[in-house]
Scaffold this motif. Structure first.
Motif, PDB file in Angstrom:
ATOM      1  N   MET A  99       0.891  -1.578   0.268  1.00 11.67           N
ATOM      2  CA  MET A  99      -0.176  -0.273   0.306  1.00 11.67           C
ATOM      3  C   MET A  99       1.218   0.778  -0.209  1.00 11.67           C
ATOM      4  N   THR A 100       2.169   1.584   0.995  1.00 10.12           N
ATOM      5  CA  THR A 100       2.766   2.537   0.519  1.00 10.12           C
ATOM      6  C   THR A 100       3.102   2.665  -0.515  1.00 10.12           C
ATOM      7  N   ALA A 101       3.749   1.435  -1.593  1.00 10.62           N
ATOM      8  CA  ALA A 101       4.214   1.649  -2.530  1.00 10.62           C
ATOM      9  C   ALA A 101       3.109   1.970  -3.755  1.00 10.62           C
ATOM     10  N   ALA A 102       2.081   2.385  -2.862  1.00 11.43           N
ATOM     11  CA  ALA A 102       1.489   2.432  -4.479  1.00 11.43           C
ATOM     12  C   ALA A 102       0.807   3.688  -4.181  1.00 11.43           C
ATOM     13  N   TRP A 103       0.679   4.107  -3.160  1.00 11.26           N
ATOM     14  CA  TRP A 103       0.706   5.367  -2.230  1.00 11.26           C
ATOM     15  C   TRP A 103       1.919   6.721  -2.909  1.00 11.26           C
ATOM     16  N   LEU A 104       3.309   5.704  -2.719  1.00  9.85           N
ATOM     17  CA  LEU A 104       4.468   6.636  -3.607  1.00  9.85           C
ATOM     18  C   LEU A 104       4.149   7.089  -5.191  1.00  9.85           C
ATOM     19  N   ALA A 105       4.044   5.922  -5.410  1.00 12.51           N
ATOM     20  CA  ALA A 105       3.979   5.873  -6.575  1.00 12.51           C
ATOM     21  C   ALA A 105       3.183   7.088  -6.906  1.00 12.51           C
ATOM     22  N   GLY A 106       1.826   6.916  -6.496  1.00 14.89           N
ATOM     23  CA  GLY A 106       0.305   7.945  -7.405  1.00 14.89           C
ATOM     24  C   GLY A 106       1.235   9.110  -6.775  1.00 14.89           C
ATOM     25  N   PHE A 107       2.457   9.362  -5.982  1.00 16.73           N
ATOM     26  CA  PHE A 107       2.836  10.829  -5.332  1.00 16.73           C
ATOM     27  C   PHE A 107       3.079  11.107  -6.378  1.00 16.73           C
ATOM     28  N   ALA A 108       4.586  10.194  -6.775  1.00 20.93           N
ATOM     29  CA  ALA A 108       5.638  10.581  -7.489  1.00 20.93           C
ATOM     30  C   ALA A 108       4.823  11.043  -8.684  1.00 20.93           C
ATOM     31  N   ALA A 162      -5.159   8.285  -4.153  1.00 17.20           N
ATOM     32  CA  ALA A 162      -4.254   8.953  -2.952  1.00 17.20           C
ATOM     33  C   ALA A 162      -3.013   9.843  -2.879  1.00 17.20           C
ATOM     34  N   GLY A 163      -2.399   9.191  -3.182  1.00 18.70           N
ATOM     35  CA  GLY A 163      -1.288   9.614  -3.410  1.00 18.70           C
ATOM     36  C   GLY A 163      -0.937  10.905  -4.498  1.00 18.70           C
ATOM     37  N   ALA A 164      -1.686  10.144  -5.546  1.00 12.19           N
ATOM     38  CA  ALA A 164      -1.230  11.687  -6.839  1.00 12.19           C
ATOM     39  C   ALA A 164      -2.489  13.151  -6.063  1.00 12.19           C
ATOM     40  N   LEU A 165      -3.162  12.646  -5.840  1.00 16.20           N
ATOM     41  CA  LEU A 165      -3.875  13.432  -5.218  1.00 16.20           C
ATOM     42  C   LEU A 165      -3.137  14.346  -3.988  1.00 16.20           C
ATOM     43  N   SER A 166      -2.440  13.711  -3.089  1.00 25.47           N
ATOM     44  CA  SER A 166      -1.892  14.251  -1.959  1.00 25.47           C
ATOM     45  C   SER A 166      -0.430  15.365  -2.462  1.00 25.47           C
ATOM     46  N   ALA A 167      -0.117  14.473  -3.658  1.00 26.23           N
ATOM     47  CA  ALA A 167       0.771  15.634  -4.164  1.00 26.23           C
ATOM     48  C   ALA A 167       0.902  16.628  -4.923  1.00 26.23           C
ATOM     49  N   SER A 168      -1.150  16.775  -6.103  1.00 24.49           N
ATOM     50  CA  SER A 168      -1.277  17.786  -6.171  1.00 24.49           C
ATOM     51  C   SER A 168      -1.374  19.429  -5.406  1.00 24.49           C
ATOM     52  N   VAL A 169      -2.249  18.501  -3.914  1.00 19.53           N
ATOM     53  CA  VAL A 169      -2.904  19.262  -3.210  1.00 19.53           C
ATOM     54  C   VAL A 169      -1.339  19.989  -2.412  1.00 19.53           C
ATOM     55  N   LEU A 170      -0.214  18.862  -2.970  1.00 16.17           N
ATOM     56  CA  LEU A 170       1.084  19.800  -1.600  1.00 16.17           C
ATOM     57  C   LEU A 170       1.733  20.605  -2.619  1.00 16.17           C
ATOM     58  N   PHE A 171       1.283  20.809  -3.858  1.00 16.71           N
ATOM     59  CA  PHE A 171       1.927  21.367  -5.152  1.00 16.71           C
ATOM     60  C   PHE A 171       1.398  22.812  -4.782  1.00 16.71           C
ATOM     61  N   VAL A 204      -2.315   3.844 -15.407  1.00 17.69           N
ATOM     62  CA  VAL A 204      -1.069   3.713 -14.331  1.00 17.69           C
ATOM     63  C   VAL A 204      -1.970   3.377 -12.654  1.00 17.69           C
ATOM     64  N   ALA A 205      -2.749   3.429 -12.448  1.00 16.70           N
ATOM     65  CA  ALA A 205      -2.993   3.292 -11.584  1.00 16.70           C
ATOM     66  C   ALA A 205      -3.396   1.870 -11.730  1.00 16.70           C
ATOM     67  N   THR A 206      -4.400   1.485 -12.620  1.00 18.67           N
ATOM     68  CA  THR A 206      -4.588   0.194 -13.221  1.00 18.67           C
ATOM     69  C   THR A 206      -3.281  -0.937 -12.818  1.00 18.67           C
ATOM     70  N   THR A 207      -2.341  -0.538 -12.876  1.00 19.57           N
ATOM     71  CA  THR A 207      -1.574  -1.840 -13.221  1.00 19.57           C
ATOM     72  C   THR A 207      -1.134  -1.496 -11.738  1.00 19.57           C
ATOM     73  N   TYR A 208      -1.578  -1.430 -10.188  1.00 16.81           N
ATOM     74  CA  TYR A 208      -2.097  -1.238  -9.381  1.00 16.81           C
ATOM     75  C   TYR A 208      -3.052  -2.088  -8.252  1.00 16.81           C
ATOM     76  N   GLY A 209      -3.619  -2.776  -9.556  1.00 14.49           N
ATOM     77  CA  GLY A 209      -4.796  -3.703  -9.006  1.00 14.49           C
ATOM     78  C   GLY A 209      -5.785  -3.015  -7.533  1.00 14.49           C
ATOM     79  N   PRO A 210      -6.034  -3.694  -6.420  1.00 14.15           N
ATOM     80  CA  PRO A 210      -7.017  -2.927  -5.322  1.00 14.15           C
ATOM     81  C   PRO A 210      -5.545  -2.017  -4.820  1.00 14.15           C
ATOM     82  N   ALA A 211      -4.981  -1.637  -5.006  1.00 19.97           N
ATOM     83  CA  ALA A 211      -4.601  -0.297  -4.326  1.00 19.97           C
ATOM     84  C   ALA A 211      -4.576   0.705  -5.419  1.00 19.97           C
ATOM     85  N   ARG A 212      -5.182   0.990  -6.604  1.00 22.71           N
ATOM     86  CA  ARG A 212      -5.033   1.800  -7.192  1.00 22.71           C
ATOM     87  C   ARG A 212      -5.778   2.579  -6.608  1.00 22.71           C
TER      88      ARG A 212
END
Length: 201
Positions: free
Chosen positions: A1-10, A149-158, A136-144
């Motif tokens: 789960m952490t890996a998926a969040w970090l990947a979305g964030f990046a 959430a990681g992607a949105l966190s990056a946008s908000v932070l930015f 890209v999210a689809t490659t993470y299956g249930p963790a998409r």
């Protein structure tokens, strides 16, 4: 789960780093301290809607048409390569400093309206959020959803950093060299993400 969040964030952070009309507007509003909270809120909420529409839509599409996901995976990889090469070319060339001056301060309604138009009328925002992040999210299956959430966190932070840190950034981004470094970092990141997406199948 952490890996998926970090990947979305990046991925999201890398995509949003490239300066465009929306980012330039937020930066200018930050430099002027004009209706900044409302403008940042509009950008963050819009990103959330678009990102999770992409994650949800591609999840449903993956179940019904796996071939479409494969096509989008390769399309996304091609888009990232083109995006990365364009950024590297900009880094190699003569970048210009961002123009932040001049115009009279807008009303709140005008500022919010401008932020909405620059977000929703920009075709690239759909490619980046609904298309690329969704694919890209689809490659993470249930963790998409964690990826989203990681992607949105990056946008908000930015957007928060861009708007509220604008005064501190102004001297740096008055120099063309700063944009060249930024473009180089974005270009390399995009090419690395393209390779990851192409090898995910």
């Amino acid at each position: 789960m952490t890996a998926a969040w970090l990947a979305g964030f990046a991925l999201s952070f890398s995509l949003i780093l490239a300066i465009g009309a929306q980012n330039a507007f937020v930066l200018r509003q930050g430099l002027r301290r004009a209706h900044l909270g409302a403008v940042v809120a509009v950008c963050c909420v819009s990103e959330g809607v678009l990102i999770f529409a992409g994650v949800a839509g591609f999840g449903a599409l993956a179940a019904r048409a796996p071939w479409a996901i494969e096509a989008m995976r390769w399309g996304g990889a091609a888009f990232l390569v083109a995006y990365g090469l364009r950024s590297l070319r900009a880094a190699w060339g003569a970048a210009e400093a961002l123009d932040t001056g001049g115009a009279a301060v807008q009303s709140l309604r005008a500022a919010v309206g401008t932020a909405l138009v620059l977000t929703w009328a920009n075709p690239h925002v759909y490619l980046d959020t609904v298309g690329l992040i969704g694919a890209v999210a689809t490659t993470y299956g249930p963790a998409r959803w964690v990826f989203g959430a990681g992607a949105l966190s990056a946008s908000v932070l930015f957007f928060v950093l861009l708007g509220y840190g604008a005064r501190a950034l102004a001297p740096l981004f008055a120099r063309p060299a700063a944009w060249r470094v930024l473009d180089a970092v974005v270009g390399v990141t995009m090419l690395a993400l393209a390779a990851k997406l192409a090898l995910a199948g």
